[in-house]
Design an enzyme around this catalytic site. Structure first.
Site, PDB file in Angstrom:
ATOM      1  CG  HIS A 101      55.071   9.216   5.161  1.00 39.32           C
ATOM      2  ND1 HIS A 101      55.012   8.541   6.357  1.00 39.32           N
ATOM      3  CD2 HIS A 101      53.906   9.909   5.085  1.00 39.32           C
ATOM      4  CE1 HIS A 101      53.873   8.800   6.971  1.00 39.32           C
ATOM      5  NE2 HIS A 101      53.177   9.626   6.211  1.00 39.32           N
ATOM      6  CG  ASN A 127      48.327  16.374  -0.118  1.00 38.03           C
ATOM      7  OD1 ASN A 127      47.567  15.413  -0.289  1.00 38.03           O
ATOM      8  ND2 ASN A 127      49.232  16.408   0.839  1.00 38.03           N
ATOM      9  NE  ARG A 135      51.081  12.657  -0.092  1.00 41.09           N
ATOM     10  CZ  ARG A 135      50.645  12.461   1.137  1.00 41.09           C
ATOM     11  NH1 ARG A 135      49.759  13.259   1.668  1.00 41.09           N
ATOM     12  NH2 ARG A 135      51.089  11.448   1.836  1.00 41.09           N
ATOM     13  CD  GLU A 158      55.047  15.161   2.640  1.00 39.53           C
ATOM     14  OE1 GLU A 158      54.547  15.917   3.503  1.00 39.53           O
ATOM     15  OE2 GLU A 158      54.712  13.977   2.499  1.00 39.53           O
ATOM     16  NE  ARG A 176      47.226   6.268   9.465  1.00 43.52           N
ATOM     17  CZ  ARG A 176      47.915   6.831   8.471  1.00 43.52           C
ATOM     18  NH1 ARG A 176      48.483   6.070   7.559  1.00 43.52           N
ATOM     19  NH2 ARG A 176      48.034   8.126   8.370  1.00 43.52           N
TER      20      ARG A 176
END
Ligand code: ADP
Length: 394
Positions: A179, A7, A90, A381, A238
């Protein structure tokens, strides 16, 4: 089959070596603060745990460092780079072309590059990880798992914006959703836990990035993030949803440049903008000491999640379970309590003592008479990526 999961982010590389199909994690690690003289390297196997600080100037240097740890005569777990059968990368944005796990070739790389305009914070770093891994692990199959892929099932009525049609048809402008690997993993775990396949679930992923997905019969049917991973819930830095007219006001009236507004919305807003802190642990601590900004920010955050739960329950015409996952969802009993307060109308009720218990396992934290289950499911993940790579190659 040895699968290395990579990742590669803007300033970090996280990795795991997983043996499939046994799902045995051979090694876990990360390199953070790439580009600095004090980058942190973490490396952990069953037998060894090493944390070191080095100068790591680039992603290439980072991946070389990881490789030398994996091959190290004393603490390594591989004899040669050829012991890696496949690498699962990823990648955040797969655009309209990729809704499946995909073997990487030149065309795939050039599309990931093109899609950088849609995910400028993520795709370039993801691509860099791929290019470096190809140079180092020359015999391994390289596979990509897209964060957007799970949301390929969102119906047009939910993903299309009310803009002129040609923008949808010619330019691929619509909500993609993110996600996906996490929402897919936890929703499958929830179905296993509930012993049902036909379920109505709401998956709430609360980490640095936050998103919420409505999942019906195992398929994503709506999602809080859109064209880019920036709207929807309030996140670490964010803003989540805002009225787009605000951008014109900032530029035309307040004199900001577009780049400034972009930076403000992505890196200086969210919980950081509201409180001065990015890490939820600090915000909770401050709130418990009476910091009014922190108390309000936590309430605002939970309020937005609650509104989404209402909307998605309407969308699915029912609800079997809500799932909390990722750093905040799995660990913050306070955030779960704020979200689940007074939701009797929606048929779910939190059991406070179960909510307070800490565990790394799947757990049910609702009262025994709550019709809708409240589940905490640790996301994984990396394992989901390993599963998908293994399935593709077999
Ligand atoms: P990422 O999106 O980077 O994968 P994570 O899923 O690791 O993020 O989540 C990071 C967030 O989890 C941080 O805001 C951190 O404060 C929060 N977090 C981690 N542990 C706890 C805890 N015990 N209590 C509250 N928040 C926590």
């Amino acid at each position: 089959m040895n699968i290395l999961i990579i990742n590669s982010g803007s300033s970090s590389i996280k990795y795991q070596l997983i043996k499939m199909p046994s799902k045995k994690v051979i090694c876990v690690g990360s390199i953070e603060r790439i580009g600095s003289t004090d980058a942190i390297s973490n490396y952990k196997t069953d037998a060894n745990k090493v944390e070191k600080i080095y100068e790591i100037a680039s992603h290439k240097a980072g991946l070389e460092r990881i490789t030398s740890l994996l091959l190290d005569a004393e603490i390594g777990v591989l004899k040669s780079t050829e012991d890696i059968d496949a690498i699962g990368h990823r990648v955040v944005h797969g655009g309209a072309d990729y809704t499946e796990t995909t073997l990487i070739d030149e065309e795939v790389k050039s599309k990931i590059k093109k899609l950088s305009t849609l995910a400028p914070l993520h795709n370039p770093a993801n691509l860099q990880g791929i290019v470096m891994a190809e140079e180092i692990f020359t015999t391994a199959k390289q596979v990509v798992v897209f964060d957007t892929a799970f949301h390929g099932t969102v119906p047009v009525k939910a993903k299309k914006y009310a803009l002129p049609n040609e923008l949808y048809e010619n330019d691929g402008i619509h909500a993609y959703g993110f996600h996906g690997t996490s929402h897919k993993y936890v929703s499958e775990k929830a179905n296993e836990y509930l012993h049902k396949e036909n379920t109505k679930l709401i998956s709430i992923h609360l980490g640095n990035g936050c998103s919420i997905t409505a999942i019906k019969d195992g398929k994503s049917i709506d999602h809080s993030m859109g064209f880019a991973p920036s709207n929807g819930l309030i996140m670490g830095t964010r803003s989540g949803d805002i009225d787009h007219s605000f951008i014109y006001y900032m530029v035309n009236t307040l004199g900001y440049s577009l780049d400034d507004v972009n930076e403000l919305l992505n890196k200086k807003s969210g919980m950081l903008g509201l409180t001065g802190f990015n890490d939820l642990r600090d915000i909770e601590e401050e709130a418990s000491n009476g910091n009014a900004n922190c108390i309000l920010a936590l309430e605002m955050n939970a309020y937005r999640i609650r509104k989404c739960i209402g909307a998605y329950t309407a969308t699915m015409n029912g609800l079997d379970a809500i799932i909390f996952t990722a750093g905040i969802g799995e660990n913050s009993s306070l955030m779960r309590q704020l979200v689940c307060k007074d939701m009797g109308y929606f048929n779910f009720q939190l059991d406070d003592s179960k909510n307070d218990l800490r565990s790394k396992k799947i757990r049910e934290i609702n009262t025994t008479d709550s019709k809708v289950k409240i589940l905490v499911i640790p996301t994984n993940e990396e394992l989901e990526i390993a599963k998908q790579v293994y399935e593709l190659l077999n």
